[in-house]
Scaffold this motif. Structure first.
Motif, PDB file in Angstrom:
ATOM      1  N   PRO B  34      45.092  44.740 -79.420  1.00 35.77           N
ATOM      2  CA  PRO B  34      44.957  43.611 -80.356  1.00 35.77           C
ATOM      3  C   PRO B  34      44.535  44.145 -81.725  1.00 35.77           C
ATOM      4  O   PRO B  34      43.652  44.998 -81.818  1.00 35.77           O
ATOM      5  CB  PRO B  34      43.842  42.749 -79.741  1.00 35.77           C
ATOM      6  N   GLN B  35      45.193  43.697 -82.762  1.00 33.98           N
ATOM      7  CA  GLN B  35      44.954  44.238 -84.100  1.00 33.98           C
ATOM      8  C   GLN B  35      44.289  43.213 -85.000  1.00 33.98           C
ATOM      9  O   GLN B  35      44.507  42.012 -84.844  1.00 33.98           O
ATOM     10  CB  GLN B  35      46.291  44.648 -84.734  1.00 33.98           C
ATOM     11  N   PHE B  36      43.539  43.708 -85.970  1.00 25.31           N
ATOM     12  CA  PHE B  36      42.984  42.832 -86.993  1.00 25.31           C
ATOM     13  C   PHE B  36      44.035  42.638 -88.080  1.00 25.31           C
ATOM     14  O   PHE B  36      44.439  43.588 -88.745  1.00 25.31           O
ATOM     15  CB  PHE B  36      41.724  43.455 -87.616  1.00 25.31           C
ATOM     16  N   GLY B  37      44.473  41.386 -88.228  1.00 29.99           N
ATOM     17  CA  GLY B  37      45.421  41.103 -89.307  1.00 29.99           C
ATOM     18  C   GLY B  37      44.783  40.265 -90.386  1.00 29.99           C
ATOM     19  O   GLY B  37      44.932  40.524 -91.574  1.00 29.99           O
ATOM     20  N   CYS B  38      44.073  39.229 -89.963  1.00 29.86           N
ATOM     21  CA  CYS B  38      43.481  38.309 -90.942  1.00 29.86           C
ATOM     22  C   CYS B  38      42.056  37.906 -90.606  1.00 29.86           C
ATOM     23  O   CYS B  38      41.293  37.553 -91.497  1.00 29.86           O
ATOM     24  CB  CYS B  38      44.356  37.063 -91.069  1.00 29.86           C
ATOM     25  N   GLY B  39      41.709  37.909 -89.313  1.00 28.62           N
ATOM     26  CA  GLY B  39      40.370  37.457 -88.939  1.00 28.62           C
ATOM     27  C   GLY B  39      40.165  35.966 -89.121  1.00 28.62           C
ATOM     28  O   GLY B  39      39.036  35.477 -89.077  1.00 28.62           O
ATOM     29  N   LEU B  40      41.243  35.234 -89.343  1.00 29.28           N
ATOM     30  CA  LEU B  40      41.166  33.820 -89.711  1.00 29.28           C
ATOM     31  C   LEU B  40      42.038  32.933 -88.829  1.00 29.28           C
ATOM     32  O   LEU B  40      42.281  31.782 -89.166  1.00 29.28           O
ATOM     33  CB  LEU B  40      41.628  33.650 -91.173  1.00 29.28           C
ATOM     34  N   ALA B  41      42.529  33.467 -87.729  1.00 33.91           N
ATOM     35  CA  ALA B  41      43.444  32.733 -86.851  1.00 33.91           C
ATOM     36  C   ALA B  41      44.685  32.251 -87.593  1.00 33.91           C
ATOM     37  O   ALA B  41      45.192  31.175 -87.350  1.00 33.91           O
ATOM     38  CB  ALA B  41      42.724  31.550 -86.184  1.00 33.91           C
ATOM     39  N   GLN B  42      45.190  33.087 -88.517  1.00 34.28           N
ATOM     40  CA  GLN B  42      46.363  32.679 -89.300  1.00 34.28           C
ATOM     41  C   GLN B  42      47.612  33.513 -89.030  1.00 34.28           C
ATOM     42  O   GLN B  42      48.668  33.210 -89.572  1.00 34.28           O
ATOM     43  CB  GLN B  42      46.049  32.795 -90.803  1.00 34.28           C
ATOM     44  N   CYS B  43      47.511  34.597 -88.234  1.00 29.62           N
ATOM     45  CA  CYS B  43      48.680  35.480 -88.143  1.00 29.62           C
ATOM     46  C   CYS B  43      49.127  35.828 -86.727  1.00 29.62           C
ATOM     47  O   CYS B  43      50.308  35.994 -86.473  1.00 29.62           O
ATOM     48  CB  CYS B  43      48.432  36.761 -88.940  1.00 29.62           C
ATOM     49  N   GLY B  44      48.198  36.004 -85.802  1.00 31.73           N
ATOM     50  CA  GLY B  44      48.575  36.320 -84.421  1.00 31.73           C
ATOM     51  C   GLY B  44      48.522  37.792 -84.052  1.00 31.73           C
ATOM     52  O   GLY B  44      48.812  38.147 -82.910  1.00 31.73           O
ATOM     53  N   ALA B  45      48.143  38.673 -84.978  1.00 31.11           N
ATOM     54  CA  ALA B  45      48.113  40.106 -84.657  1.00 31.11           C
ATOM     55  C   ALA B  45      47.087  40.434 -83.573  1.00 31.11           C
ATOM     56  O   ALA B  45      47.198  41.438 -82.883  1.00 31.11           O
ATOM     57  CB  ALA B  45      47.807  40.919 -85.918  1.00 31.11           C
ATOM     58  N   CYS B  46      46.081  39.579 -83.419  1.00 28.54           N
ATOM     59  CA  CYS B  46      44.969  39.850 -82.498  1.00 28.54           C
ATOM     60  C   CYS B  46      45.127  39.138 -81.161  1.00 28.54           C
ATOM     61  O   CYS B  46      44.188  39.122 -80.360  1.00 28.54           O
ATOM     62  CB  CYS B  46      43.677  39.366 -83.143  1.00 28.54           C
ATOM     63  N   SER B  47      46.296  38.552 -80.916  1.00 28.64           N
ATOM     64  CA  SER B  47      46.445  37.690 -79.737  1.00 28.64           C
ATOM     65  C   SER B  47      46.214  38.417 -78.425  1.00 28.64           C
ATOM     66  O   SER B  47      46.618  39.567 -78.248  1.00 28.64           O
ATOM     67  CB  SER B  47      47.855  37.089 -79.697  1.00 28.64           C
ATOM     68  N   VAL B  55      45.267  33.247 -77.019  1.00 28.24           N
ATOM     69  CA  VAL B  55      44.195  32.886 -77.956  1.00 28.24           C
ATOM     70  C   VAL B  55      44.105  33.962 -79.035  1.00 28.24           C
ATOM     71  O   VAL B  55      44.622  35.067 -78.872  1.00 28.24           O
ATOM     72  CB  VAL B  55      42.806  32.759 -77.260  1.00 28.24           C
ATOM     73  N   ARG B  56      43.442  33.613 -80.115  1.00 27.79           N
ATOM     74  CA  ARG B  56      43.244  34.568 -81.202  1.00 27.79           C
ATOM     75  C   ARG B  56      41.872  35.212 -81.014  1.00 27.79           C
ATOM     76  O   ARG B  56      40.842  34.566 -81.205  1.00 27.79           O
ATOM     77  CB  ARG B  56      43.333  33.866 -82.559  1.00 27.79           C
ATOM     78  N   SER B  57      41.881  36.477 -80.633  1.00 25.15           N
ATOM     79  CA  SER B  57      40.615  37.130 -80.308  1.00 25.15           C
ATOM     80  C   SER B  57      39.734  37.300 -81.541  1.00 25.15           C
ATOM     81  O   SER B  57      38.534  37.486 -81.420  1.00 25.15           O
ATOM     82  CB  SER B  57      40.874  38.488 -79.641  1.00 25.15           C
ATOM     83  N   CYS B  58      40.317  37.189 -82.749  1.00 24.58           N
ATOM     84  CA  CYS B  58      39.509  37.393 -83.958  1.00 24.58           C
ATOM     85  C   CYS B  58      38.520  36.265 -84.194  1.00 24.58           C
ATOM     86  O   CYS B  58      37.556  36.437 -84.928  1.00 24.58           O
ATOM     87  CB  CYS B  58      40.393  37.584 -85.189  1.00 24.58           C
ATOM     88  N   ILE B  59      38.785  35.083 -83.599  1.00 23.82           N
ATOM     89  CA  ILE B  59      37.842  33.976 -83.806  1.00 23.82           C
ATOM     90  C   ILE B  59      37.283  33.449 -82.485  1.00 23.82           C
ATOM     91  O   ILE B  59      36.604  32.434 -82.457  1.00 23.82           O
ATOM     92  CB  ILE B  59      38.485  32.799 -84.568  1.00 23.82           C
TER      93      ILE B  59
HETATM   94  S1  FES Z   1      43.814  38.587 -86.849  1.00 22.99           S
HETATM   95 FE1  FES Z   1      45.157  37.091 -87.633  1.00 22.99          FE
HETATM   96  S2  FES Z   1      45.031  35.591 -86.115  1.00 22.99           S
HETATM   97 FE2  FES Z   1      43.495  36.964 -85.515  1.00 22.99          FE
END
Ligand code: FES
Ligand code: FES
Lengths: 782, 175
Positions: B34-47, B55-59
């Motif tokens: 799972p990658q950090f893309g935005c940390g804001l649940a806006q992109c899906g890189a951390c799914s 789910v979005r693991s960043c939030i």
């Molecule tokens: S890092 Fe973008 S949705 Fe989690």
């Protein structure tokens, strides 16, 4: 090694030396020697200070006893896949080996690759370094085989890793077994410059007609590695004792630090603040503590206020009326012809229009991240994801005031940059180095999403005034364009700038290549039948740079088709506008003004492949009101990297809402030799999607102080349910003799084709991007 | 201390309960897909999949995953092997059909978003055997906290790969 006198022979200007026998192994290693002639001497002396250690084994290509091959390239992979597909194919082809024999690709790292240069222009106008290096190597093999078989070289031929002739044959591997062979090929250039070293000389290349490996769709090996999560990502680099850092960038592009906040030790007991000039960072043993503490410290940090940008609303007004276009001489296109003034005077009709393009972001999906490990001996190793490791190495050495020998850059997979790091730094590296040096421990810096949008460079805004004169028959009698664009490339590492440490100069009127504010021709003229032509290029400073106490402002950087996009959008849209004024079909209008057969051919194919309706724009049922969708078509062309591109977009607009949807995107490409059709097709599809995104959505919001876009809501990009049907047609054209490249043209071409299609559908001229619904709705009402 | 099942193994977690799952996985447990893309649940890189749901693991605070099952890209082959009751020997050689399809269709550009894309595809194909192109587009755009974003423009390839994966799954995987 057994005692042996070194013997050296000439191979088309390269030197083949036999240095001895080895008990085990053996190999033919291909390294380089700098060309030393005339002015190159001084450059070479300079370069040798910075040079890759040429004594390292296999500095370019390595032929091993088991008939497998390793090659090295200073380029990296950013999703093009070229170094794992096309480069492998080129090496295999020139060496006459099967694709599978190229078992190892070493890329990017400055301590183990030889040539440097940015990850762009990968097929280098048809003859990348690696092709020539392989060609020299094949000649060396022929020479070795000739000695081994006692058959004259001109009676030998190569195939599938074997040399044969005179009724005898030998495998390449057997020629190198137990031997210490080194081939030194001539190169020139500066290792840490943006283009790196170039292989010199002219070794005989294989005739295109005998190609076996080039032209086939081999799979990209890195894809399976990534899918299985075996390829290490830059984000995953962990070093023992590593600390995590977050930088607190100033709130504006000109704020100076007044006082850095203190860490709330009750909440974040392990975090600490580091300050270097105007560079503020928070460091902690865990990433989450660093993130939280940096948020708290940012709130307590005080900065001076600054205003010095025009704000997005006044951008074009500022560019036209306030920017200084006189600081650097106006340049003219080399294609200028005839007498535009008298041509224009003779015109029956004149189109006069201004076309405007906003700032756009590279917007990698993952923010910049780097780990630096500064050692007590002053050697620093930086683990990062950059398009140009050697240039970054030069920038970091300059910042530290040390010889480049003290800096090693290791590269890893990461998010695509689309040109943002082709001049070296991606953003986080210099900050990581400064923090690691300060703390004596490895430090990992990752930017947050807002840092990556607000503190990175952008593709520069631009405007162009165009006048097109039409004669009584509706043919272009004169074309005149004034392109205006601020400096397009600023590679100063931002942490170094904030810390007040040495960097290359900001772009100015005095700057040289890549640090100049001069604007020049980037979009070669394609309508050779136009008798009177003048294209002028006006340059200026980056907006806000001179006013900013930090000398920062809106920093610009090449993005995919740098400056060419800024020049092609106005030209191609104006040609469609002129066709409308002439009452002509815009595709046929282009053919009528072209002379180059390859261009005419791609346009003819485009007409068939896109089901183009031959007729003038706007279309008969065009409407600018109502809530039923109206449809339109638009066309655009580009010549880039030796390749002819033509694109057609079919779109639908709902006038009442201003919603634009691209329904079909068709692109026809004549690249010369197609190296790997499947990979090229995927690259073009990706470019098309990014191009549609740019045309419909992309624009950097900023106010008088700062970039206000901060995330994917305020900088929206295309979503999956908004993509169109995409049709890619590749016209393999081996007679051209070179591998074309520049698949990023696919994204530049979307904008003028879509804008022309909206005009076709509505009858309202489009002169600015992006075509967000609010803007289109307003425009249709006017 | 929390216990989270990650890719079939029970793992003890020492990070604070409110630490986003992304940092627990990446930094504490060394599960790095799972990658950090935005940390804001806006992109899906951390799914990631949490009990089978994307789910979005960043939030997502770690505590939300306590006692539950997290599946990441690393765990997709095992997940498939279990669902298919493969022998350990077969399982060792098997990728998830979604992974097979991503390779076969040569999806990646930079690939940074593709972790989330493969997770989303798995969630979709576990609930719907043969999604249409429109359903795929809709799922990747409108289900979950935000659209799954790809800056490299791989959407066309992803759609083709999801369709391909669905045919592989119908056959019981790549043979
Ligand atoms: S890092 Fe973008 S949705 Fe989690
Ligand atoms: S593949 Fe690069 S962002 Fe999706």
């Amino acid at each position: 090694m057994i005692g042996f006198t070194e013997q050296t022979t000439d191979v088309y200007g390269a030197q083949l030396s036999r240095r001895g026998f080895m008990k085990a192994g053996g190999a033919l290693m291909v390294g380089f020697g700098l060309l030393r002639s005339g002015a190159a001497e001084a450059a070479a002396a300079n370069t040798s200070l910075r040079a890759f250690d040429a004594s390292l084994p296999g500095s370019w290509i390595e032929i091993r006893p088991d008939n497998t091959v390793l090659f090295r390239t200073g380029k990296s992979d950013f999703g093009q896949g070229t170094i794992y597909t096309a480069y492998r194919q080129i090496v295999a082809e020139e060496l006459d080996l099967p694709f599978e024999a190229i078992t190892t690709v070493v890329s990017g790292d400055t301590d183990v690759t030889a040539d440097g240069g940015g990850t762009f222009d990968l097929l280098g106008h048809g003859s990348p370094n690696i092709r020539k290096a392989a060609a020299y190597t094949r000649q060396a093999i022929l020479q070795l085989a000739s000695e081994h078989l006692a058959v004259p070289a001109d009676q030998l031929s190569t195939h599938d890793g074997m040399v044969s002739g005179g009724g005898k044959q030998v495998r390449y591997g057997d020629l190198v077994k137990g031997k210490d062979l080194k081939l030194t090929i001539p190169v020139s250039g500066d290792l840490t410059s943006i283009i790196g070293l170039a292989v010199g000389g002219n070794p005989p290349m294989k005739p295109v007609s005998s190609y076996k490996v080039i032209g086939k769709s081999y799979k990209n090996s890195i894809i399976a590695e990534k899918v299985k999560h075996q390829e290490p990502w830059v984000t995953n680099v962990k070093l023992p004792g590593m600390l995590h850092a977050r930088t607190i960038h100033p709130p504006t592009l000109g704020s100076r630090l007044v006082s850095a906040g203190k860490v709330d030790k009750q909440k974040y007991p392990n975090a600490q603040v580091i300050v270097k000039g105007d560079l503020v960072a928070v460091v902690a043993p865990t990433e989450w503590e660093a993130i939280q503490a940096s948020g708290q410290v940012a709130g307590a940090t005080k900065w001076t206020e600054w205003k010095g940008l025009p704000g997005k609303e006044k951008l074009y007004q500022y560019l036209r009326n306030e920017a200084d276009w006189n600081a650097t001489p106006v340049q003219k296109s080399r294609k200028s012809a005839g007498d535009v003034a008298s041509g224009m005077k003779s015109a029956a009709k004149v189109l006069k229009a201004t076309y405007e393009l906003p700032y756009m972001k590279h917007a990698p999906i993952g923010p910049t991240v780097a780990v630096a490990d500064y050692r007590p001996d002053g050697v620093v190793t930086v683990h990062t994801h950059t398009q140009n490791a050697q240039a970054l190495r030069g920038e970091l050495a300059m910042m530290l005031g040390v010889n480049t020998g003290k800096v090693i850059v290791k590269t890893y997979a990461g998010a695509g940059h689309y040109g943002r790091s082709n001049g070296g730094n991606a953003g986080a590296e210099d900050e990581a180095v400064l923090l690691s040096k300060e703390l004596g421990k490895p430090v990992r810096v990752q930017w947050m999403r807002n840092d990556d949008i607000q503190w990175s460079t952008q593709s520069p805004a631009a405007f162009t005034d165009i006048r097109i004169g039409l004669d009584g028959n509706g043919r272009i009698v004169a074309y005149e364009a004034d392109h205006h664009q601020p400096a397009g490339q600023d590679d100063r590492p931002i942490g170094a700038v904030l810390a007040g440490l040495p960097t290359m100069p900001a772009p100015s009127e005095k700057g040289g290549m890549l640090t100049s504010i001069a604007n020049g021709s980037a979009d070669p003229w394609q309508y050779d039948a136009v008798p009177n032509l003048e294209e002028r290029y006006h340059g200026t400073f980056q907006i806000g740079q001179k006013a900013s106490p930090l000398a920062i402002g809106l920093r610009d950087h090449s993005m995919r088709t740098p400056t060419q996009y800024q020049q092609n959008f106005p030209r191609e849209l104006a040609i469609s506008d002129a066709a409308a004024l002439a009452g002509a079909d815009p595709l046929q209008f282009r053919i009528d003004h072209a002379k180059e057969e390859r261009l005419i051919h791609v346009l003819q194919r485009l007409r068939e492949e896109s089901a183009w309706q031959t007729r003038p724009s706007p279309q008969p049922a065009a409407a600018s009101t109502g809530s039923t969708p109206v449809r339109g078509q638009g066309v655009s062309v580009m010549f880039r990297g030796g390749v002819y591109w033509a694109c057609a977009c079919q779109i639908a607009v709902i006038p009442a809402t201003g919603d634009v949807k691209v329904e079909k995107y068709t692109i026809v490409v004549d690249p010369g030799i197609v190296v790997n059709p499947e990979q090229l097709k995927r690259q073009i599809e990706g470019g098309a999607v990014m191009g549609i995104s740019q045309a419909l959505y992309e624009e950097v919001a900023f106010n008088e102080s700062a970039v206000t876009a901060a995330d994917w809501i305020s900088y929206p990009i295309l979503k999956m349910n908004e993509i169109s049907e995409i049709k890619v047609v590749l016209l393999n054209n081996p007679s051209v003799g070179s591998y074309g490249q520049g698949s990023e043209a696919a994204n530049a071409l979307a904008s003028p084709a879509i804008a022309a299609a909206v005009f076709d559908a509505t009858g309202k001229s489009i002169r600015r991007l992006p075509l967000r619904s609010v803007y289109v709705k307003e425009l249709l009402k006017a | 201390m929390l216990t989270i099942t990650v890719n079939g193994k029970k793992r003890e977690v020492h990070s604070a309960e409110d630490t986003p799952l992304l940092y627990v996985l990446r930094d504490e447990l060394d599960v790095t897909s799972p990658q950090f893309g935005c940390g804001l649940a806006q992109c899906g890189a951390c799914s990631v999949l949490l009990d089978g749901k994307e789910v979005r693991s960043c939030i997502t605070p770690a505590v939300v995953a306590a006692g539950k099952e997290v599946t990441t890209l690393e765990g997709l082959p095992d997940r498939w092997a279990k669902q298919q009751h493969l022998s350990p020997a077969q399982a060792a050689k098997t990728l998830h059909p979604v992974q097979e399809a991503w390779i076969e269709q040569q999806v990646h550009l930079c690939g940074f978003c593709q972790n989330g894309m493969m997770i989303k595809a798995t969630e979709l194909l576990e609930s719907k055997q043969n999604p249409s192109v429109e359903e795929i587009k809709d799922t990747f755009t409108n289900s979950g906290p935000s659209p799954h974003l790809c800056r490299c423009g791989s959407y066309v390839a992803i759609i083709e790969a999801v369709r391909f994966a669905s045919t592989l799954m119908a056959k019981g995987g790549a043979q």
